[in-house]
Motif scaffolding. Structure first.
Motif, mmCIF file in Angstrom:
data_model
loop_
_atom_site.group_PDB
_atom_site.id
_atom_site.type_symbol
_atom_site.label_atom_id
_atom_site.label_comp_id
_atom_site.label_asym_id
_atom_site.label_seq_id
_atom_site.Cartn_x
_atom_site.Cartn_y
_atom_site.Cartn_z
ATOM 1 N N VAL A 58 2.190 1.788 -3.465
ATOM 2 C CA VAL A 58 1.157 2.395 -4.314
ATOM 3 C C VAL A 58 1.042 3.885 -4.007
ATOM 4 C CG1 VAL A 58 -1.323 2.478 -4.797
ATOM 5 C CG2 VAL A 58 -0.143 0.264 -4.630
ATOM 6 N N LYS A 59 1.004 4.222 -2.730
ATOM 7 C CA LYS A 59 0.824 5.614 -2.325
ATOM 8 C C LYS A 59 1.959 6.504 -2.826
ATOM 9 C CE LYS A 59 -0.004 8.587 1.703
ATOM 10 N NZ LYS A 59 0.958 9.625 1.262
ATOM 11 N N CYS A 89 0.828 -1.212 0.000
ATOM 12 C CA CYS A 89 0.000 0.000 0.000
ATOM 13 C C CYS A 89 0.860 1.259 0.000
ATOM 14 C CB CYS A 89 -0.947 0.001 1.203
ATOM 15 S SG CYS A 89 -2.453 -0.950 0.914
ATOM 16 N N GLU A 90 1.937 1.241 0.752
ATOM 17 C CA GLU A 90 2.837 2.392 0.776
ATOM 18 C C GLU A 90 3.510 2.577 -0.584
ATOM 19 O OE1 GLU A 90 4.723 5.772 2.279
ATOM 20 O OE2 GLU A 90 3.007 4.606 2.985
ATOM 21 N N SER A 131 -7.443 -3.386 -0.341
ATOM 22 C CA SER A 131 -7.747 -2.301 0.587
ATOM 23 C C SER A 131 -7.347 -0.955 -0.011
ATOM 24 C CB SER A 131 -6.991 -2.523 1.902
ATOM 25 O OG SER A 131 -7.159 -1.424 2.780
ATOM 26 N N CYS A 132 -6.180 -0.913 -0.661
ATOM 27 C CA CYS A 132 -5.733 0.327 -1.325
ATOM 28 C C CYS A 132 -6.699 0.720 -2.445
ATOM 29 C CB CYS A 132 -4.348 0.132 -1.926
ATOM 30 S SG CYS A 132 -3.046 -0.160 -0.744
ATOM 31 N N LYS A 141 -9.867 2.261 -1.292
ATOM 32 C CA LYS A 141 -9.713 3.640 -0.813
ATOM 33 C C LYS A 141 -9.580 4.625 -1.958
ATOM 34 C CE LYS A 141 -7.514 2.282 3.548
ATOM 35 N NZ LYS A 141 -6.263 2.286 4.334
ATOM 36 N N LEU A 145 -3.616 -4.955 -1.192
ATOM 37 C CA LEU A 145 -3.846 -4.170 -2.403
ATOM 38 C C LEU A 145 -5.330 -3.862 -2.603
ATOM 39 C CD1 LEU A 145 -2.607 -2.819 -4.857
ATOM 40 C CD2 LEU A 145 -2.837 -4.981 -6.101
#
Length: 367
Positions: A334-335, A331-332, A363-364, A367, A361
């Motif tokens: 991706v961010k 997730c980080e 979850s990302c 969001k 993923l």
């Protein structure tokens, strides 16, 4: 008073709706190696699994057989994928149309077909050879004619690594603090004479050619020229061109003579931001993306993420090929990619993703 209150509510809702619709959604892609001998139904089911996670584009390698590419591309579209990129290695080819004269020569005078650097498959072609150029233009042009192919995807569109990524030094038993002649290409007669004609410089007279900036630029331009010719062929068929590239272009230029800032005819970039290969943390990915986005301007960048297939064993695996992002890092990754300006991410590879990776993923994506 009530009418004014309702009007304010309506206006705020409308503003929020417009604001959210103006923000582009993250796009998720995956690189796949595929066995085209499976039935189309089996291939479709395979892609459907990844479509359920929000993946909308696939970059698939099935070789250069157009019938195989057409079959897999149709299955991907049936599964709901909106983009199909036909992934074909560029400078590494073995074909009866390409004889020994088509292959690059290193600074020691050895051909990549006889003594390839690092690994047996590193049989790199010379990008200035007319036979090579004609072959590439014909190959990619024919793939672009396939109905369900949206993009033709370049890979290995570069010279061999004159310096390996830091994490690979131990794997090959090397220390590469400078350029070494075994991995420095191309010194064929055509390239040497072409450079001398263009610059007035005889590169063979240099004790250390790595100090000649004009020689580096000349080889960047050789790759760029080939990219442009392939792009023209693909665009002429009404299709687009994407490319898997090294991070940077600072790293790409230094390691593989690849200057993506000059690739004006490429429609989408998929930089391989594999942080473990460069001994970088997740924040390193965001740094590379910012540089890549600045380099290519208004062309979309999709950050390539390298996935660890066995997270619980990563610490004990010596080969960097077994490393990659852990579930708690994805997730980080991706961010920082999106914060750096990427339009999305591309997984290498979806098959390396564990259930924990997918949970993180998903979850990302939600969001």
């Amino acid at each position: 008073m009530m009418k004014k209150f309702l009007a304010l509510i309506f206006a705020s809702v409308l503003f929020a709706s417009c604001e959210s619709s103006d923000k582009p959604a993250m796009k998720l892609y995956g690189w796949f190696g595929m066995n085209a001998s499976q039935s189309e139904e089996q291939i479709c089911d395979y892609f459907t699994k990844y479509r359920s996670h929000g993946m909308e584009g696939v970059l698939v390698s099935v070789g250069t057989d157009t019938a195989a590419i057409a079959k897999v591309a149709h299955a991907a579209k049936t599964a709901g994928m909106s983009e199909y990129h036909a992934w074909i290695p560029t400078m590494i080819q073995r074909n009866e149309q390409l004889d020994s004269s088509c292959y690059a020569i290193n600074r020691k005078g050895f051909s990549a077909i006889d003594k390839p650097a690092y690994a047996p498959y590193y049989t790199f072609l010379c990008p200035s050879n007319p036979t090579v150029i004609d072959y590439m233009v014909s190959l990619y042009g024919s793939v672009a004619e396939i109905k369900d192919v949206d993009y033709v995807h370049l890979d290995y569109i570069r010279f061999p690594d004159v310096i390996l990524a830091r994490a690979l030094w131990d794997k090959y038993g090397l220390v590469m603090n400078e350029e070494y002649d075994e991995a420095d290409y191309c010194y064929c007669k055509r390239c040497v004479e072409g450079f001398k004609k263009a610059s007035g410089i005889d590169i063979l007279s240099y004790d250390d050619p790595s100090t000649c900036e004009e020689w580096k630029e000349y080889r960047y331009d050789q790759i760029t020229s080939l990219v442009d010719k392939i792009s023209d062929a693909v665009h002429a068929k009404g299709k687009k061109l994407s490319a898997a590239v090294f991070p940077g272009p600072t790293i790409g230029k230094k390691l593989v003579r690849q200057d993506i800032a000059d690739w004006k005819k490429v429609d989408a970039f998929f930089p391989m931001n594999y942080n473990d290969f460069y001994l970088g943390d997740v924040a390193w990915i965001g740094e590379q993306v910012r540089e890549e986005v600045e380099a290519v301007g208004d062309k979309p960048v999709y950050s390539g993420l390298f996935i660890c297939p066995q997270p619980e064993r990563k610490a004990e695996i010596k080969d960097p090929e077994g490393h990659g992002l852990l579930p708690e890092e994805i997730c980080e990754a991706v961010k920082v990619s999106l914060d750096g300006g990427a339009k999305g991410v591309c997984l290498f590879t979806p098959d390396r993703m564990t259930p924990e990776h997918w949970a993180a993923l998903d979850s990302c994506m939600n969001k």
